[in-house]
Design a protein around this motif. Structure first.
Motif, PDB file in Angstrom:
ATOM      1  N   THR A  46       0.833  -1.207   0.000  1.00 34.64           N
ATOM      2  CA  THR A  46       0.000   0.000   0.000  1.00 34.64           C
ATOM      3  C   THR A  46       0.865   1.254   0.000  1.00 34.64           C
ATOM      4  OG1 THR A  46      -1.802  -1.148   1.128  1.00 34.64           O
ATOM      5  CG2 THR A  46      -1.788   1.264   1.259  1.00 34.64           C
ATOM      6  N   ALA A  47       1.908   1.260   0.807  1.00 37.40           N
ATOM      7  CA  ALA A  47       2.809   2.425   0.837  1.00 37.40           C
ATOM      8  C   ALA A  47       3.381   2.691  -0.550  1.00 37.40           C
ATOM      9  CB  ALA A  47       3.921   2.203   1.862  1.00 37.40           C
ATOM     10  N   ARG A  48       3.739   1.635  -1.252  1.00 31.16           N
ATOM     11  CA  ARG A  48       4.276   1.810  -2.606  1.00 31.16           C
ATOM     12  C   ARG A  48       3.192   2.240  -3.591  1.00 31.16           C
ATOM     13  NH1 ARG A  48       7.090  -2.299  -0.435  1.00 31.16           N
ATOM     14  NH2 ARG A  48       5.754  -3.939  -1.292  1.00 31.16           N
ATOM     15  N   VAL A  49       1.991   1.701  -3.475  1.00 33.40           N
ATOM     16  CA  VAL A  49       0.887   2.074  -4.380  1.00 33.40           C
ATOM     17  C   VAL A  49       0.609   3.575  -4.304  1.00 33.40           C
ATOM     18  CG1 VAL A  49      -1.619   1.864  -4.742  1.00 33.40           C
ATOM     19  CG2 VAL A  49      -0.230  -0.193  -4.469  1.00 33.40           C
ATOM     20  N   VAL A  50       0.643   4.144  -3.096  1.00 35.11           N
ATOM     21  CA  VAL A  50       0.334   5.573  -2.932  1.00 35.11           C
ATOM     22  C   VAL A  50       1.572   6.458  -3.077  1.00 35.11           C
ATOM     23  CG1 VAL A  50      -1.725   5.148  -1.547  1.00 35.11           C
ATOM     24  CG2 VAL A  50       0.472   5.521  -0.387  1.00 35.11           C
ATOM     25  N   GLY A  51       2.742   5.860  -3.327  1.00 32.86           N
ATOM     26  CA  GLY A  51       3.965   6.628  -3.539  1.00 32.86           C
ATOM     27  C   GLY A  51       4.614   7.142  -2.271  1.00 32.86           C
ATOM     28  N   ALA A  52       4.241   6.595  -1.131  1.00 35.13           N
ATOM     29  CA  ALA A  52       4.773   7.081   0.139  1.00 35.13           C
ATOM     30  C   ALA A  52       6.255   6.779   0.314  1.00 35.13           C
ATOM     31  CB  ALA A  52       3.982   6.478   1.305  1.00 35.13           C
ATOM     32  N   GLU A  53       6.744   5.742  -0.336  1.00 37.79           N
ATOM     33  CA  GLU A  53       8.143   5.350  -0.151  1.00 37.79           C
ATOM     34  C   GLU A  53       9.115   6.363  -0.743  1.00 37.79           C
ATOM     35  OE1 GLU A  53       7.807   4.158  -4.386  1.00 37.79           O
ATOM     36  OE2 GLU A  53       6.429   4.423  -2.735  1.00 37.79           O
ATOM     37  N   LYS A  54       8.636   7.214  -1.642  1.00 36.40           N
ATOM     38  CA  LYS A  54       9.524   8.163  -2.317  1.00 36.40           C
ATOM     39  C   LYS A  54      10.143   9.181  -1.363  1.00 36.40           C
ATOM     40  CE  LYS A  54       7.201   7.594  -6.677  1.00 36.40           C
ATOM     41  NZ  LYS A  54       5.803   7.639  -7.007  1.00 36.40           N
ATOM     42  N   GLY A  55       9.366   9.733  -0.465  1.00 33.18           N
ATOM     43  CA  GLY A  55       9.894  10.725   0.468  1.00 33.18           C
ATOM     44  C   GLY A  55       9.953  10.222   1.897  1.00 33.18           C
ATOM     45  N   GLY A  56       9.507   9.010   2.117  1.00 31.55           N
ATOM     46  CA  GLY A  56       9.464   8.447   3.459  1.00 31.55           C
ATOM     47  C   GLY A  56       8.058   8.544   4.029  1.00 31.55           C
ATOM     48  N   TYR A  57       7.802   7.703   4.985  1.00 32.54           N
ATOM     49  CA  TYR A  57       6.463   7.669   5.580  1.00 32.54           C
ATOM     50  C   TYR A  57       6.514   7.180   7.010  1.00 32.54           C
ATOM     51  CZ  TYR A  57       6.661   2.707   4.139  1.00 32.54           C
ATOM     52  OH  TYR A  57       7.017   1.402   3.940  1.00 32.54           O
ATOM     53  N   ARG A  58       5.430   7.356   7.692  1.00 30.60           N
ATOM     54  CA  ARG A  58       5.284   6.917   9.088  1.00 30.60           C
ATOM     55  C   ARG A  58       4.135   5.924   9.168  1.00 30.60           C
ATOM     56  NH1 ARG A  58       4.976  11.652  12.873  1.00 30.60           N
ATOM     57  NH2 ARG A  58       7.211  11.500  12.549  1.00 30.60           N
ATOM     58  N   LEU A  59       4.359   4.867   9.949  1.00 34.79           N
ATOM     59  CA  LEU A  59       3.300   3.913  10.272  1.00 34.79           C
ATOM     60  C   LEU A  59       2.875   4.163  11.709  1.00 34.79           C
ATOM     61  CD1 LEU A  59       4.848   0.597   8.884  1.00 34.79           C
ATOM     62  CD2 LEU A  59       3.276   2.164   7.728  1.00 34.79           C
ATOM     63  N   LEU A  60       1.576   4.144  11.945  1.00 39.18           N
ATOM     64  CA  LEU A  60       1.060   4.356  13.302  1.00 39.18           C
ATOM     65  C   LEU A  60      -0.101   3.404  13.539  1.00 39.18           C
ATOM     66  CD1 LEU A  60       0.915   6.268  15.898  1.00 39.18           C
ATOM     67  CD2 LEU A  60      -0.997   7.304  14.687  1.00 39.18           C
ATOM     68  N   SER A  61      -0.058   2.722  14.672  1.00 36.13           N
ATOM     69  CA  SER A  61      -1.172   1.883  15.090  1.00 36.13           C
ATOM     70  C   SER A  61      -1.368   2.074  16.585  1.00 36.13           C
ATOM     71  CB  SER A  61      -0.899   0.413  14.772  1.00 36.13           C
ATOM     72  OG  SER A  61      -2.021  -0.364  15.125  1.00 36.13           O
ATOM     73  N   ASN A  62      -2.486   2.655  16.957  1.00 33.35           N
ATOM     74  CA  ASN A  62      -2.798   2.856  18.364  1.00 33.35           C
ATOM     75  C   ASN A  62      -3.354   1.559  18.938  1.00 33.35           C
ATOM     76  OD1 ASN A  62      -2.114   5.626  18.283  1.00 33.35           O
ATOM     77  ND2 ASN A  62      -4.097   6.081  17.389  1.00 33.35           N
ATOM     78  N   CYS A  63      -2.936   1.255  20.149  1.00 35.54           N
ATOM     79  CA  CYS A  63      -3.333  -0.005  20.786  1.00 35.54           C
ATOM     80  C   CYS A  63      -3.829   0.295  22.200  1.00 35.54           C
ATOM     81  CB  CYS A  63      -2.147  -0.961  20.807  1.00 35.54           C
ATOM     82  SG  CYS A  63      -2.517  -2.599  21.444  1.00 35.54           S
ATOM     83  N   GLY A  64      -5.140   0.361  22.363  1.00 30.40           N
ATOM     84  CA  GLY A  64      -5.721   0.538  23.687  1.00 30.40           C
ATOM     85  C   GLY A  64      -5.998   1.977  24.070  1.00 30.40           C
TER      86      GLY A  64
END
Length: 122
Positions: free
Chosen positions: A75-93
């Motif tokens: 998904t990150a590659r499909v939206v082009g996020a890998e080109k400039g870098g990206y952040r992953l976030l998952s809130n837990c609780g």
């Protein structure tokens, strides 16, 4: 936090609420966030009923886990996020301010995102 089968992501998976799909695999679905916080803001969810990452890592099959991790990268590659870098976030609780009781990973990108957390006192 218990799984609520009427949460917004469960409704999206059942087709009760539309989404702007980005990527789909056997066990995962990715779509644009309806209230984006950055130029790229996509959510990736497993198709199974998992509350959060803790629940998913404890109960999901190896196939579901592998599919989900691959779906996040794809998904990150499909939206082009890998080109400039990206952040992953998952809130837990509760302490992480998780709002929807269905595991989801946010992919943020498209601009400088700044520090992840401020230090105490900043």
């Amino acid at each position: 936090m218990a799984y609520d089968p009427n949460n917004v992501f469960a409704k999206i998976l059942r087709g009760e609420i539309p989404c702007k799909k980005v990527h789909e695999s056997r066990h995962s679905l990715a779509f644009h966030d309806i209230n984006p916080l950055s130029p790229i803001h996509v959510l990736v969810i497993p198709k199974g009923a998992y509350v959060d990452f803790d629940d998913f890592s404890a109960r999901a099959s190896a196939e579901e886990q592998a599919d989900y991790i691959k779906a996040i990268g794809d998904t990150a590659r499909v939206v082009g996020a890998e080109k400039g870098g990206y952040r992953l976030l998952s809130n837990c609780g509760v302490n992480a301010n998780q709002e929807v009781p269905h595991l989801h990973v946010h992919i943020f990108g498209g601009r400088l995102l700044g520090r992840m957390l401020k230090k105490d006192g900043e």
